[in-house]
Scaffold this active site. Sequence first.
Site, PDB file in Angstrom:
ATOM      1  N   ASP A  98       0.788  -1.248   0.000  1.00 17.95           N
ATOM      2  CA  ASP A  98       0.000   0.000   0.000  1.00 17.95           C
ATOM      3  C   ASP A  98       0.819   1.298   0.000  1.00 17.95           C
ATOM      4  O   ASP A  98       0.500   2.226   0.752  1.00 17.95           O
ATOM      5  CB  ASP A  98      -0.973   0.005   1.189  1.00 17.95           C
ATOM      6  CG  ASP A  98      -1.965  -1.151   1.151  1.00 17.95           C
ATOM      7  OD1 ASP A  98      -1.878  -1.981   0.223  1.00 17.95           O
ATOM      8  OD2 ASP A  98      -2.816  -1.234   2.053  1.00 17.95           O
ATOM      9  N   LYS A 219      -6.918  -5.162  -2.916  1.00 18.12           N
ATOM     10  CA  LYS A 219      -7.660  -5.639  -1.739  1.00 18.12           C
ATOM     11  C   LYS A 219      -8.619  -4.567  -1.259  1.00 18.12           C
ATOM     12  O   LYS A 219      -8.481  -3.395  -1.614  1.00 18.12           O
ATOM     13  CB  LYS A 219      -6.693  -6.010  -0.616  1.00 18.12           C
ATOM     14  CG  LYS A 219      -5.924  -4.822  -0.080  1.00 18.12           C
ATOM     15  CD  LYS A 219      -4.878  -5.251   0.907  1.00 18.12           C
ATOM     16  CE  LYS A 219      -4.100  -4.065   1.445  1.00 18.12           C
ATOM     17  NZ  LYS A 219      -4.920  -3.103   2.185  1.00 18.12           N
ATOM     18  N   CYS A 264      -2.083  -2.308   7.721  1.00 18.10           N
ATOM     19  CA  CYS A 264      -2.034  -3.307   6.652  1.00 18.10           C
ATOM     20  C   CYS A 264      -0.729  -4.107   6.626  1.00 18.10           C
ATOM     21  O   CYS A 264      -0.740  -5.297   6.301  1.00 18.10           O
ATOM     22  CB  CYS A 264      -2.308  -2.643   5.307  1.00 18.10           C
ATOM     23  SG  CYS A 264      -4.033  -2.099   5.208  1.00 18.10           S
TER      24      CYS A 264
HETATM   25  C1  VGL Z   1      -4.766   1.076   5.516  1.00 11.47           C
HETATM   26  C2  VGL Z   1      -6.234   2.163   6.896  1.00 11.47           C
HETATM   27  C3  VGL Z   1      -7.268   1.886   6.055  1.00 11.47           C
HETATM   28  C4  VGL Z   1      -3.376   0.621   5.228  1.00 11.47           C
HETATM   29  C5  VGL Z   1      -5.797   0.787   4.644  1.00 11.47           C
HETATM   30  O1  VGL Z   1      -3.022   0.400   4.063  1.00 11.47           O
HETATM   31  O2  VGL Z   1      -2.605   0.462   6.204  1.00 11.47           O
HETATM   32  N1  VGL Z   1      -4.994   1.751   6.643  1.00 11.47           N
HETATM   33  N2  VGL Z   1      -7.053   1.204   4.925  1.00 11.47           N
END
Ligand code: VGL
Length: 349
Positions: A98, A219, A264
């Site tokens: 991410d 995802k 994540c």
């Molecule tokens: C994430 C909060 C909400 C991440 C993803 O990638 O860590 N954090 N969605």
Amino acid sequence: MSSEPIEPSLVAMDSCFTAFDKDCDDRLSLAEFTLICRALFRNDKGHIYIVPSDQLEQMFAVFDKNQDGYIDRDEFTFCWNSWIKTIVRPINAYLVVDVQNDFISGSLNISNCSAQQNGIEVIDPINKLIDTVEFDAVFYSLDWHPADHVSFIDNIKQRPIHPTSPLNADNAAVYDTVIFAGPPPMRNRLWPRHCVQDTWGSELHKDLKIVENSIKVYKGTNPEVDSYSVFWDNKKMSDTSLCGQLKQKGITDVYVCGLAYDVCVGATATDALSAGYRTILIDDCCRGVDLQDIETTKETVLNNHGVIVHSKEVKAMVEGRDRRPELGFKLAMELKNAENENKRGRRQI
Ligand code: VGL
Ligand code: ZN
């Protein structure tokens, strides 16, 4: 004289057995197995890692299948093929989690969160590993939400709240957790709208290097359930394409880094361990949301026989020159579990 060519790997296995069978009784005692572990678990600077004696005993018991107190040549064949080969020559995946615009400078800029860390700082060390280390596979995950996603605070009125939820649509704030009615009832942390599919915010940062033949994993695409881990959604209802790809490529070791450390990245490392992978968290290639949660993430990884390293340690590990006992222990425990599963399966027939 036989004209059969001698299999080089067999020579290595047999000569290894013979070299460590110090008393030449054609079997390995716990003391002799301990010497193998001293030869295995070391780095290329001459440091020998100490393996706790209870772990040595537990690993020995995995390979001493008939429990007679010795590893014979047959038992050693399994030890060699399923354990030593992986320790010496792991098959490595690099998992970059991410590294997207929204977490660095967009709507979920993590520098606004309590730990006040800056996501952009992961890019240089992540790129450096891409340039200098030969991984067998590289994956980039993307948080990839539809506009009506359950985790967005501005969607809170779209779904009924469960009566047991401590907070409701009128008093819940961003980063709080509420329980939606479902069914089934679902605890969900609320975030600002972020990483909406096909927007600038969901793009990988422009400075992140994308290697050839790498694989992207999407995802959080189901509007009804959040998905922190790159393996499974938060309810473990469905898996992503990652599980099958790791299996198909015969990956043994998973290196995890990216954003956010305690969300994540942490969920992904935990799932990598529960899926049975030797798991390495690259500390300086991660930035997170909350300092206490980052500490909890690290404890979880260490308690489950994962390791946490600095990126400068990765190359030697990938090349099998720095071999960590925690990962050897993890693999031995996986082999034991597989064996037990096997026995259970046979009993049921
Ligand atoms: C994430 C909060 C909400 C991440 C993803 O990638 O860590 N954090 N969605
Ligand atoms: Zn998200």
